[in-house]
Design a protein around this motif. Structure first.
Motif, PDB file in Angstrom:
ATOM      1  N   GLU A   1      23.803 -10.901 -12.700  1.00 58.34           N
ATOM      2  CA  GLU A   1      24.895 -11.481 -13.331  1.00 58.34           C
ATOM      3  C   GLU A   1      25.933 -12.431 -12.629  1.00 58.34           C
TER       4      GLU A   1
ATOM      5  N   CYS B   1      29.649 -12.551 -12.189  1.00 56.82           N
ATOM      6  CA  CYS B   1      30.991 -11.935 -12.554  1.00 56.82           C
ATOM      7  C   CYS B   1      32.012 -12.449 -12.080  1.00 56.82           C
TER       8      CYS B   1
ATOM      9  N   THR C   1      33.774 -11.122  -9.700  1.00 59.26           N
ATOM     10  CA  THR C   1      33.837 -11.212  -8.367  1.00 59.26           C
ATOM     11  C   THR C   1      33.477 -12.163  -7.684  1.00 59.26           C
TER      12      THR C   1
ATOM     13  N   HIS D   1      25.594  -8.550  -7.502  1.00 57.43           N
ATOM     14  CA  HIS D   1      25.570  -7.160  -7.471  1.00 57.43           C
ATOM     15  C   HIS D   1      24.893  -6.166  -8.388  1.00 57.43           C
TER      16      HIS D   1
ATOM     17  N   CYS E   1      28.355  -5.492 -14.252  1.00 49.59           N
ATOM     18  CA  CYS E   1      29.287  -4.506 -13.838  1.00 49.59           C
ATOM     19  C   CYS E   1      30.430  -4.141 -14.731  1.00 49.59           C
TER      20      CYS E   1
HETATM   21 ZN   LIG Z   1      31.014  -7.529 -10.735  1.00 46.30          ZN
END
Ligand SMILES: [Zn+2]
Ligand SMILES: [Zn+2]
Length: 363
Positions: free
Chosen positions: A31, A33, A35, A55, A155
């Motif tokens: 993914e 994301c 972050t 992650h 996540c």
């Molecule tokens: Zn994430």
């Protein structure tokens, strides 16, 4: 990712030899994301650039050295679809692991795609292969579960579960979810599964509010079209003027916090789950909104393995109520990873997915 604000590069690495207890995944999807956007802006401290981001990922078991079952004892064989808990090497021996029971604060904690340098190996999902070191908690996907359903949540799926778990929602509670990104969507759905009486989502843009309704929200309020006093009135209308029993923040915007506290009823619970990175401060009236209100304020930073395992169990059981495959807005090959980051940052897609081994056809 060579460094903050530097263009993503595609580099060649040797295929790793597997030490005992290690597993090699052929990446199916990883993914992008929020972050990762923050990483690219250099907003996380101590990141050992260059890194291989990614992650949360799903892959096919390509090879394993002495590993025949996943973290929960399910048989695991070559060709099986699996994901893994990105956090590992928490020590189990420090104050936070042993006494405080807060492994997220363990100083030994490492995270795939964030705290490893590319020089440490294939320890991130934006790569054709992912090296799972001995001790990494692998979870075989349940029969019938697809890579899209897991990675569409990414996540956010696990963080949303953790936020709902932390909120301790009672059956019948009115729950407000601030935010309509992947965390907000997962939070809305899990709040419903947990037995909320009503789930009201606040966010933007319009397409994400519509998506929230497909994740079980009873009402979706736009921060673009509906000013704060109208949002307040909408929540009070549902609760005989009291306010929500539980509010969960999943925006990453400090301005959401004072509003979330105001929307909370006296004695209610507020969980802040969206401020994973430092996005600044907000002003709160502690007398009216915390002290006199008897507010219970809780932070939820990241996830623990139990959240990941339980969220995947519920995803397999309630695929219709967690339609995460529909959240995927763009698929990108490795050479397009920079564009994927830009699309996520500009909110052009809710969830962007990197597919290093093909089928990444762009947004
Ligand atoms: Zn994430
Ligand atoms: Zn520890």
């Amino acid at each position: 990712m060579p460094g903050p604000r530097k263009a993503i590069e595609v580099r060649d690495f040797p295929s790793p030899d597997l030490e005992p207890g290690a597993v090699l995944l052929e990446t199916v999807a990883s993914e992008v994301c929020g972050t990762d956007v923050h990483l690219h802006h250099g907003r996380l401290a101590g990141v050992p650039f260059p890194i291989i981001p990614g992650h949360v990922s799903v892959g096919k078991v390509a090879a394993a050295n002495g590993i025949h079952v996943d973290a929960l004892g399910t048989p695991l064989a070559e060709g099986d679809l699996a994901t893994f808990y990105d956090v590992h090497e928490t020590c189990g021996q420090c104050f936070y692991c042993l006494v405080a029971k807060q492994p997220n604060r363990c100083p030994s904690r490492r995270v795939y795609g964030i705290t490893y340098s590319a020089e440490d190996g294939l320890l991130g999902g934006w790569a054709e292969q992912i090296y799972l070191k001995p001790g990494v908690k692998i979870l075989k996907l349940a029969e019938g579960l697809t890579a899209d359903e897991v990675i569409g949540g990414g996540c956010g799926l696990f963080t949303g579960f953790a936020a709902v778990d932390r909120a301790d929602i009672a059956m019948g509670d009115t729950v407000v979810v601030q935010g309509t990104g992947p965390v907000g969507l997962a939070t809305a759905a899990f709040a419903g599964l947990r037995g909320a009486g009503a789930v009201v989502v606040i966010g933007a843009p319009a397409a994400r509010l519509e998506m929230a309704m497909t994740f079980g929200a009873d009402a979706a309020l736009s921060i673009e079209r509906c000013p704060p006093h109208e949002r307040d009135a909408a929540v009070r209308e549902r609760t005989a003027g009291r306010g929500a029993d539980v509010v969960i923040e999943a925006t990453g915007n400090p301005a959401a916090v004072p509003e979330g506290l105001r929307l909370l009823r006296d004695g209610g619970t507020y969980v802040i789950a969206g401020h994973y990175t430092d996005v600044g401060t907000a002003t709160v009236n502690f007398h009216t909104d915390v002290n006199r209100k008897h507010a219970d304020i809780r932070g939820q930073w990241g996830t623990e393995f139990r959240h990941v395992a339980r969220a995947l169990t519920l995803l397999a059981r309630h695929r219709d109520r967690l339609p995460f495959a529909s959240v995927i807005g763009g698929r990108y090959g490795l050479t397009d990873a920079g564009r994927a980051l830009a699309d996520v940052e500009a909110l052009r897609v809710t969830k962007a997915v990197i597919m290093p081994n093909g089928n990444g056809e762009g947004a």
